[in-house]
Design an enzyme around this catalytic site. Sequence first.
Site, PDB file in Angstrom:
ATOM      1  N   GLY A 151       0.886  -1.154   0.000  1.00 59.93           N
ATOM      2  CA  GLY A 151       0.000   0.000   0.000  1.00 59.93           C
ATOM      3  C   GLY A 151       0.923   1.202   0.000  1.00 59.93           C
ATOM      4  N   GLY A 177       3.338   2.920   1.598  1.00 59.82           N
ATOM      5  CA  GLY A 177       4.301   2.927   2.672  1.00 59.82           C
ATOM      6  C   GLY A 177       4.134   1.832   3.685  1.00 59.82           C
ATOM      7  CB  VAL A 227       6.539  -3.589   5.213  1.00 60.19           C
ATOM      8  CG1 VAL A 227       7.350  -2.597   4.419  1.00 60.19           C
ATOM      9  CG2 VAL A 227       6.637  -3.292   6.690  1.00 60.19           C
ATOM     10  CE  LYS A 243       5.918   9.307  10.412  1.00 63.12           C
ATOM     11  NZ  LYS A 243       4.687   9.943  10.900  1.00 63.12           N
ATOM     12  CG  ASP A 296       1.988  18.486  13.525  1.00 60.62           C
ATOM     13  OD1 ASP A 296       1.517  19.555  13.077  1.00 60.62           O
ATOM     14  OD2 ASP A 296       2.734  17.758  12.862  1.00 60.62           O
TER      15      ASP A 296
END
Length: 734
Positions: free
Chosen positions: A431, A433, A435, A445, A542
């Site tokens: 997809g 990014g 695994v 990440k 964020d």
Amino acid sequence: MQPHKASSVTPLLLIFLHCLAAQVSSLDTLKQGDQLNSSSQLVSANRVFTLGFYTPQDTNNSYLAAWYTDGSYTPVWIGNREKPIPRNTNPILTIDNTGKLIITHGRGGESVEIYASESGRNLSATLLNTGNFVVTEMSSNGSAGEILWQSFDYPTDTLLPGMKLGVNHRTGRNWTLSSWFDESDPASGAFTLEWDPSVRRLLVRRRGVIYWTSGEMKDYYLENFRIKEFQNIIPPDAYNLNYNFSNVTSDGEEYFMYTLLKVPNWAPNNRKVISGWKLDYQGDLYDNDRPMIARPSLCYGYNTEGDAVYTGCERWEQPTCRNARQTFVLRSGGFRRVNGGVANSVYDRNSSLSLSDCRNICWNDCQCVAYMHGDGCEYWRGKNLEFEQSLDGSAIRQYVLDTAPSGKGWNEETCKDHPCCIEYNSAAYLGHGSVHSEGQAIAVKLLSRQSGQGLLEFKTELILISKLQHVNLVKLLGFCIHGDDKMIIYDYMHNKSLDFFLFSPSKREQLDWQKRFNIIEGTAQGLLYLHKYSRLKIIHRDLKPSNILLDENMNPKISDFGLARIFKQDACEANTNRRVGTYGYMAPEYAMQGIFSVKSDVYSFGVLVFEIVSGRKNNSFHEIEGPLSLVEYAWELWRKDSALELMDPTLRDSCVIDQLRRCIHIGLLCVENHAADRPTIEDVVLMLKNEMTNLPLPKSPAFITRNSVLEGVEKSTPEKLSANEFTLSELGGR
């Protein structure tokens, strides 16, 4: 007198009926000397196919074409695709006395030759129920003889049941589909569909480069040939697609062919199924009544095997400046320079360039960020360009380079040889990014090497974060350290992030109001857990659409705790000399003074609510006289008692008006100028759940100009710790 009158009319009626019968019986055949003009047609015996002159939309060109009689007016074959005839020149198809099947027209006696036989032969041309248009020699008794020419030997962009795809070694003829040049020009385009008999597979090529393959034919099915929507539910066999595949090698011929097995259950009223594999001008392959067969237009040459959307995509050499997170997305709007001014485009007026040529040229140009196809190609180049999306349906639409947020994860190419991936037994899942680890979809990440965070501190904080368990938080599964590399492993979300849908003109309609309200409420619940019910008070700092991930049911999951601060429960706020985060979502006290608290997240949540309601980005306002932000725009509408004008137009049919108005009201309370005036996230959850609760009137929100905060904002810069806080380094891609 009456009987006499009747007897005199009867012969005339019989003659008329006889002529009518003769006309009907010959509707499928053109005989020598007959003429087919723009107002007449041939119809096959069982009325399956029609042949006549066809004019594509928005053009003045005419083409000899065949199409399904009961289907859409879409050609399955075109006889003069490279030689269009002006529509107003009265094109006529005829077999002349020299044995030529030709199209004549009124421009200087010009003609287009379809087939020429030996002089003196008596010919006829018949449209068969298969869609094959055949020329035969008529015998002396009027019956059709040997087929001298057939349209099935000259396919265009559509493969019909019974047509051959392959090669005749005796004659050297190749049966190959070639796409249209564009949506209104039937001339040969960039893509071809071929049969590779050596491997027994179908190939889609673009200018000779293999973009997609069907996989090897095994028994009666093709490996990558399946209904995309159901490929995880049903096996990819011929029965599910209603196709019977044949691979024939005989008499010097090697070819592929398909036929239909039966009328499937989904065919309404058991009507005749209209089938024809069409290779469109973008390279995609689909059938008339069925879902998409293959999507070569989504193939970019990096490894995409295993992903449902990209099944069958092939690899080819990539420019060093591109990566597997990048694609082109069709968007409405325009570019401007970051430092002000209009961004000029570059034109290539080569009219032989197709849409896919424009994409290929832009993809291979490291400076190119967008393209558009018209009479040639138009490109936007440069690193200092900013795209401003428009909600106006009449705005220019361009293919804009889109990059998935860096650090969202790794694909197989970047991860396969890394020791951390090996440690997690990771294999390709592919997809955006992700695994695959021991049968579970995960995301990997990589932290920035410049984060400055120590190894022990990194481990300690991750252990704390990994203890967070809430339905609206992404689940951290673990971490891996190798040398200077630090990786975080967490659940993979199949629907990517909220911004992927919310700001996409083609995808935002999938977010109806109920889904959007669930995302608003779920995000609030996740923040409530962080602020109050986790063991430590956590401020995210964020919160924005790209950090709200969506699972397979579109449930929101707050992610990316790279800027989070973990407070002691008795701590109210903290101060920092350096601000990190994303412009537009920062609370004013944080942007100006470096003060942050739980109310900082509440402010970000308010901005997020406005974006979800409107489908617009907070920083999408650049008008000189108008509002500077979505927050200011929402406040102006509220003051004019026109808050509902903030609503995304795609929500008109699904919106619950009172609920939407209440969300706007809550959003305005969340973005008030003074932190003390904003509700807590606990208050927000109660206001969302209890529609009977009276809401206080909002005060003027904070308006932050760009120049007032840019000097203080430094994204991805760590700060020193105060006594009240722990820290997590920001996660970033390499």
